[in-house]
Design a protein around this motif. Structure first.
Motif, PDB file in Angstrom:
ATOM      1  N   ASN A  40       1.040  -1.330  -0.248  1.00 14.06           N
ATOM      2  CA  ASN A  40      -0.208  -0.166  -0.345  1.00 14.06           C
ATOM      3  C   ASN A  40       0.635   1.544  -0.329  1.00 14.06           C
ATOM      4  OD1 ASN A  40      -1.666   2.487   1.004  1.00 14.06           O
ATOM      5  ND2 ASN A  40      -2.813   1.483   1.755  1.00 14.06           N
ATOM      6  N   THR A  85       0.013   4.481  -0.443  1.00 12.16           N
ATOM      7  CA  THR A  85      -0.384   5.555   0.888  1.00 12.16           C
ATOM      8  C   THR A  85      -0.949   6.174  -0.746  1.00 12.16           C
ATOM      9  OG1 THR A  85       0.653   7.176   0.093  1.00 12.16           O
ATOM     10  CG2 THR A  85       1.247   5.815   2.490  1.00 12.16           C
ATOM     11  N   ASN A  86      -1.844   6.966  -1.152  1.00 10.66           N
ATOM     12  CA  ASN A  86      -2.704   7.948  -1.795  1.00 10.66           C
ATOM     13  C   ASN A  86      -1.371   8.800  -2.083  1.00 10.66           C
ATOM     14  OD1 ASN A  86      -2.474  10.197   0.148  1.00 10.66           O
ATOM     15  ND2 ASN A  86      -4.737  10.625   0.660  1.00 10.66           N
ATOM     16  N   VAL A 140      -4.980   2.188  -8.710  1.00  5.91           N
ATOM     17  CA  VAL A 140      -5.941   2.774  -7.849  1.00  5.91           C
ATOM     18  C   VAL A 140      -6.887   3.080  -8.843  1.00  5.91           C
ATOM     19  CG1 VAL A 140      -4.920   4.997  -8.209  1.00  5.91           C
ATOM     20  CG2 VAL A 140      -5.895   4.548  -6.888  1.00  5.91           C
ATOM     21  N   ASP A 151     -10.666   5.515  -7.423  1.00  8.18           N
ATOM     22  CA  ASP A 151     -11.447   5.546  -6.865  1.00  8.18           C
ATOM     23  C   ASP A 151     -12.817   6.437  -6.824  1.00  8.18           C
ATOM     24  OD1 ASP A 151      -9.125   7.134  -5.899  1.00  8.18           O
ATOM     25  OD2 ASP A 151      -9.302   9.116  -6.328  1.00  8.18           O
ATOM     26  N   GLN A 152     -13.715   6.079  -5.602  1.00  7.91           N
ATOM     27  CA  GLN A 152     -15.235   5.969  -5.652  1.00  7.91           C
ATOM     28  C   GLN A 152     -15.154   6.319  -6.870  1.00  7.91           C
ATOM     29  OE1 GLN A 152     -16.894   3.733  -3.906  1.00  7.91           O
ATOM     30  NE2 GLN A 152     -15.093   3.082  -2.991  1.00  7.91           N
ATOM     31  N   GLU A 154      -8.537   7.216  -2.615  1.00  6.04           N
ATOM     32  CA  GLU A 154      -8.311   5.136  -1.940  1.00  6.04           C
ATOM     33  C   GLU A 154      -6.301   5.513  -2.566  1.00  6.04           C
ATOM     34  OE1 GLU A 154      -9.935   3.564  -1.105  1.00  6.04           O
ATOM     35  OE2 GLU A 154     -11.904   3.863  -1.745  1.00  6.04           O
ATOM     36  N   TYR A 167      -1.532   0.799  -4.724  1.00  6.32           N
ATOM     37  CA  TYR A 167      -1.539  -0.638  -3.986  1.00  6.32           C
ATOM     38  C   TYR A 167      -0.260  -1.355  -5.175  1.00  6.32           C
ATOM     39  CZ  TYR A 167      -5.274  -1.188  -1.219  1.00  6.32           C
ATOM     40  OH  TYR A 167      -6.143  -1.238   0.007  1.00  6.32           O
ATOM     41  N   ASN A 224      -5.843  -1.714  -6.505  1.00  2.00           N
ATOM     42  CA  ASN A 224      -7.256  -1.409  -5.200  1.00  2.00           C
ATOM     43  C   ASN A 224      -8.185  -0.979  -6.624  1.00  2.00           C
ATOM     44  OD1 ASN A 224      -8.501   0.274  -3.210  1.00  2.00           O
ATOM     45  ND2 ASN A 224      -7.120   1.504  -2.443  1.00  2.00           N
ATOM     46  N   ARG A 268     -11.478   0.751  -5.885  1.00  2.00           N
ATOM     47  CA  ARG A 268     -13.026   0.756  -4.775  1.00  2.00           C
ATOM     48  C   ARG A 268     -12.671   0.666  -3.500  1.00  2.00           C
ATOM     49  NH1 ARG A 268     -15.595   0.283 -10.111  1.00  2.00           N
ATOM     50  NH2 ARG A 268     -16.059   2.569 -11.204  1.00  2.00           N
ATOM     51  N   GLY A 269     -11.399   0.484  -3.444  1.00  2.00           N
ATOM     52  CA  GLY A 269     -11.097  -0.188  -2.038  1.00  2.00           C
ATOM     53  C   GLY A 269     -10.784  -1.653  -1.665  1.00  2.00           C
ATOM     54  N   LYS A 270     -11.605  -1.986  -3.262  1.00  2.00           N
ATOM     55  CA  LYS A 270     -11.281  -3.557  -2.406  1.00  2.00           C
ATOM     56  C   LYS A 270      -9.913  -3.781  -2.998  1.00  2.00           C
ATOM     57  CE  LYS A 270     -13.881  -7.633  -4.552  1.00  2.00           C
ATOM     58  NZ  LYS A 270     -15.139  -8.382  -5.447  1.00  2.00           N
TER      59      LYS A 270
END
Length: 281
Positions: free
Chosen positions: A83, A85-86, A117, A119-120, A215, A218, A223, A225-227
């Motif tokens: 990870n 980070t963003n 990555v 994001d939503q 988010e 990775y 990654n 949307r967080g999954k």
């Protein structure tokens, strides 16, 4: 006599550097973050960013193994990833940026993700998939490497999504460079092992508004949307990101570099050189 001494000094040092495998250090102009994955830069579950401030966190239990330069991390394709980070405000700079890494894998049973990555609501996305083609509806597509960056717009999701044909999953080390030259003009450059690649265009639209990632990014998995998904089975080394596109000459320099950030001369050979120089009068 002094001129002869200087000449001999220069010649001996050049020979020493050559015998020691001397190469130039990697390009640092525009460098934002650099994860060597060397043992000395990993403490507990933290992977040090040796240039910037974006230390990564290890998830799972990737192994420290011999890398292309120093050590590297071997991911099991099951639950290992890092990870990153963003990356602070780096998301705003993706429009003109470079992702670079050394990769080794022989996995061809399915498509996987080197890094990602998303994001939503497709607010922002940035990724490289291996053995996957968007043209085939995302199933296994051997020897296809898929690159994309995406942003949300009033019209929906705009994306630069391109791919190349390259036998990445052959169990050998390969140098990957994904440079976004100008997202507003849909200009990208892809290099494999120092050579520019012919791009097979997919969905290509001009992108003009970029914001920081929500988010985290990775490495070794996606990654979405967080999954966490599409774990990468293989070895990853020398991961770097720049806030500008590298030139062809700079890509060649990084491809040929064996020393990372600093000049390294053989500790065994250098004293011998100086001993020899002391005998020159």
């Amino acid at each position: 006599m002094k001129r002869l001494t200087y000449f001999l000094m220069s010649t001996l040092l050049i020979v020493t550097f050559s015998c020691s495998g001397y190469t130039e250090p990697v390009v640092t102009d525009g460098l934002v973050s650099y994860w060597t994955f060397d043992r000395q830069d990993i403490a507990g579950g933290t992977v040090k960013d040796v240039w910037g401030e974006n230390d990564g966190t290890i998830v799972g239990a990737p192994k420290i193994v011999g890398g292309h330069v120093g050590e590297a991390l071997e991911f099991d394709g099951s639950d290992d990833y890092v990870n990153l980070t963003n990356l602070g405000t780096f998301g705003e700079q993706v429009a003109t940026s470079t992702f670079e890494a050394w990769v080794k894998t022989d996995f061809k049973k399915d498509w996987t993700t080197l890094f990602k990555v998303l994001d939503q609501g497709c607010n922002m996305a940035w990724a490289i998939d291996v053995n996957r083609s968007a043209k085939a509806g995302f199933p296994l597509a051997e020897d296809i490497v898929h690159y994309y960056v995406r942003q949300k717009s009033p019209a929906g999701c705009n994306a630069i999504a391109v791919e190349i044909e390259f036998a990445l999953s052959d169990g050998k080390w390969h140098h990957i460079v994904f440079a976004i030259v100008d997202a507003a003009k849909s200009e990208i450059s892809i290099y494999m092992d120092g050579e520019p690649q012919e791009v097979i265009e997919g969905d290509v639209k001009k992108l003009d508004t970029f914001v920081p990632f929500v988010e985290p990014v990775y490495i070794g998995a996606a990654n979405n949307r967080g999954k966490v998904e599409r774990f990468f089975p293989g070895v990853i080394d020398e991961v770097r990101i720049y806030d500008r596109p590298l030139t062809a000459d700079e890509v060649t320099r990084n491809f040929e570099s064996k020393i990372g950030l600093s000049v390294q001369v053989s500790a065994e050979k250098l004293p011998i050189v100086w001993a020899m120089l002391k005998t020159v009068r």
